[in-house]
Design a protein around this motif. Sequence first.
Motif, PDB file in Angstrom:
ATOM      1  N   GLY A  37       0.842  -1.202   0.000  1.00 22.83           N
ATOM      2  CA  GLY A  37       0.000   0.000   0.000  1.00 22.83           C
ATOM      3  C   GLY A  37       0.871   1.244   0.000  1.00 22.83           C
ATOM      4  O   GLY A  37       0.440   2.302   0.412  1.00 22.83           O
ATOM      5  N   GLY A  97       1.920  11.940   9.252  1.00 18.16           N
ATOM      6  CA  GLY A  97       1.207  11.155   8.244  1.00 18.16           C
ATOM      7  C   GLY A  97      -0.274  11.464   8.329  1.00 18.16           C
ATOM      8  O   GLY A  97      -0.756  12.025   9.331  1.00 18.16           O
ATOM      9  N   SER A  98      -1.030  11.101   7.260  1.00 17.96           N
ATOM     10  CA  SER A  98      -2.466  11.357   7.379  1.00 17.96           C
ATOM     11  C   SER A  98      -3.108  10.362   8.332  1.00 17.96           C
ATOM     12  O   SER A  98      -4.218  10.579   8.800  1.00 17.96           O
ATOM     13  CB  SER A  98      -3.174  11.402   6.031  1.00 17.96           C
ATOM     14  N   PHE A 123     -10.837   2.488   2.891  1.00 16.05           N
ATOM     15  CA  PHE A 123      -9.511   2.344   3.515  1.00 16.05           C
ATOM     16  C   PHE A 123      -9.649   1.735   4.908  1.00 16.05           C
ATOM     17  O   PHE A 123     -10.505   2.129   5.690  1.00 16.05           O
ATOM     18  CB  PHE A 123      -8.832   3.713   3.577  1.00 16.05           C
ATOM     19  N   TYR A 126     -10.220   3.496   8.730  1.00 13.80           N
ATOM     20  CA  TYR A 126     -11.327   4.362   9.185  1.00 13.80           C
ATOM     21  C   TYR A 126     -12.162   3.708  10.296  1.00 13.80           C
ATOM     22  O   TYR A 126     -12.384   4.303  11.343  1.00 13.80           O
ATOM     23  CB  TYR A 126     -12.261   4.728   8.020  1.00 13.80           C
ATOM     24  N   ASN A 170     -12.797   9.288   0.424  1.00 14.42           N
ATOM     25  CA  ASN A 170     -11.430   9.100  -0.056  1.00 14.42           C
ATOM     26  C   ASN A 170     -11.451   9.020  -1.579  1.00 14.42           C
ATOM     27  O   ASN A 170     -12.044   8.122  -2.146  1.00 14.42           O
ATOM     28  CB  ASN A 170     -10.884   7.797   0.573  1.00 14.42           C
ATOM     29  N   ARG A 244       6.726  10.296   7.201  1.00 17.27           N
ATOM     30  CA  ARG A 244       5.541  10.488   8.033  1.00 17.27           C
ATOM     31  C   ARG A 244       5.061  11.934   8.083  1.00 17.27           C
ATOM     32  O   ARG A 244       5.030  12.557   9.146  1.00 17.27           O
ATOM     33  CB  ARG A 244       5.765   9.952   9.477  1.00 17.27           C
ATOM     34  N   TYR A 321      -4.272   0.788  -7.349  1.00 15.70           N
ATOM     35  CA  TYR A 321      -4.924  -0.485  -7.051  1.00 15.70           C
ATOM     36  C   TYR A 321      -5.932  -0.876  -8.129  1.00 15.70           C
ATOM     37  O   TYR A 321      -6.579  -0.015  -8.717  1.00 15.70           O
ATOM     38  CB  TYR A 321      -5.690  -0.397  -5.731  1.00 15.70           C
TER      39      TYR A 321
HETATM   40  C1  LIG Z   1      -6.572   6.173   1.633  1.00 16.52           C
HETATM   41  C2  LIG Z   1      -5.382   6.296   2.511  1.00 16.52           C
HETATM   42  N1  LIG Z   1      -5.361   7.272   3.429  1.00 16.52           N
HETATM   43  C3  LIG Z   1      -4.324   7.431   4.256  1.00 16.52           C
HETATM   44  C4  LIG Z   1      -3.246   6.583   4.202  1.00 16.52           C
HETATM   45  C5  LIG Z   1      -2.130   6.782   5.179  1.00 16.52           C
HETATM   46  O1  LIG Z   1      -1.163   7.590   4.657  1.00 16.52           O
HETATM   47  P1  LIG Z   1      -0.032   8.300   5.508  1.00 16.52           P
HETATM   48  O2  LIG Z   1       1.248   7.634   5.105  1.00 16.52           O
HETATM   49  O3  LIG Z   1      -0.087   9.731   5.122  1.00 16.52           O
HETATM   50  O4  LIG Z   1      -0.325   8.096   6.958  1.00 16.52           O
HETATM   51  C6  LIG Z   1      -3.212   5.545   3.270  1.00 16.52           C
HETATM   52  C7  LIG Z   1      -2.074   4.618   3.214  1.00 16.52           C
HETATM   53  O5  LIG Z   1      -2.050   3.646   2.516  1.00 16.52           O
HETATM   54  C8  LIG Z   1      -4.318   5.404   2.394  1.00 16.52           C
HETATM   55  O6  LIG Z   1      -4.368   4.423   1.487  1.00 16.52           O
END
Ligand SMILES: Cc1ncc(COP(=O)(O)O)c(C=O)c1O
Length: 388
Positions: A37, A97-98, A123, A126, A170, A244, A321
């Motif tokens: 991923g 990171g998100s 994802f 969540y 998303n 991150r 994907y």
């Molecule tokens: C839809 C989605 N959001 C967030 C993330 C997390 O990303 P980050 O590396 O910014 O924490 C991912 C990681 O695969 C993702 O697929």
Amino acid sequence: MLRGIISERSTELPSIVIGKLLKMAVEDKSVISLGPGEPDFTTPKGIITAARRALSEGYTHYSPPQGRLELRKAIAEKLKKDNKIDASPDDIIVTTGSTEGILLSLMTMVDPGEGVMITDPGFLAYRPTVEILNGMPLSVRLREEHGWQIDVDELERSIAPEKTNAIIINTPTNPTGTVYTRSALEDLADFAIEHDIMIISDEAYEKLTYDGSRHISIGSLNGMGDRVLTMQSASKTYAMAGFRIGWMHGPEKLVKAMTKLHLFSTLSAPTVSQVAVTAALKGSQKATEEMRKEYDRRRRMMVKRLNRMGLHCVEPKGAFYAFPKISHLTKKSSFKFAEWLLREGKVAVVPGTEFGKYGEGYIRLSYATAYDKIATAMDRMGKALKKL
Ligand SMILES: Cc1ncc(COP(=O)(O)O)c(C=O)c1O
């Protein structure tokens, strides 16, 4: 052993099967993994140089909790230019990171028992995050026959009246590769206004779109400024997952509340990474475009080969994907199918149910893997499928 030491919050969290399968894949060197991923590319050279320079210049201390001003200014510029969002550095928080952005935004908006709408399939972080906070995850079913686009009828069906605070969307989408259309986003915007809910818009794959599809930030639509938290990340755009760094933009009140919580989660996102991402945002975007083109080349080959072996999928237009259906070929669950394919074909894929119950009957394949490896994986899958 101390009994009862582990919290219910932790014990009740479902285990992620992706881990079990990917562990098997890593242990057997002959397996080709289409599980990843994250980008297979290493971070572009110019960004690495900026990170090295930052270290030798002494950027080894904490940063302000909201994020370094220079980075927030660069993000505000980027949001205006790329996403048509009228942003100010005051309305932005830099996160680890998100992934941390998802946690902080939900911690800020959700009290125990309150509902958060999540797309299914969607994802995998969540639902557990909503559950960790004792919120109520409300699945919004996405359907292949609608091209996996978000659909207002399903939104109406899923909302818990009086109790729903937010929806997480998303686009481009993990796991289906869908890019939401303007009209789907406009319908969602109307829905959010009508029901007075916030939208958290996860745009981690914003730069990875194909075939002329374009990413639209729902925060740029008319009247949505106060209702959207836009969440983006350096992980995929610049192949910087290990650095991150993510960021969120939204109403100042919310950003301030998130910053308060951020003080007690990670205090600040890594300083050296913030300096490197500032350089990435301000520098040439050529490397991102080159990576996008290579993903596109792999995508076209993978989708063609999947179709040829009878694994049809809605053509993915974004992220990295493909999400083909398997249920017309086998009675196996998607988990059993993934296990079988790992044993029989030495190819690792992710069962669709990792992304919610409506992912049953599908598998996710990532093309964040070298072209030749994907081609060999397709050969192996083709052979294995004949034995089904
Ligand atoms: C839809 C989605 N959001 C967030 C993330 C997390 O990303 P980050 O590396 O910014 O924490 C991912 C990681 O695969 C993702 O697929």
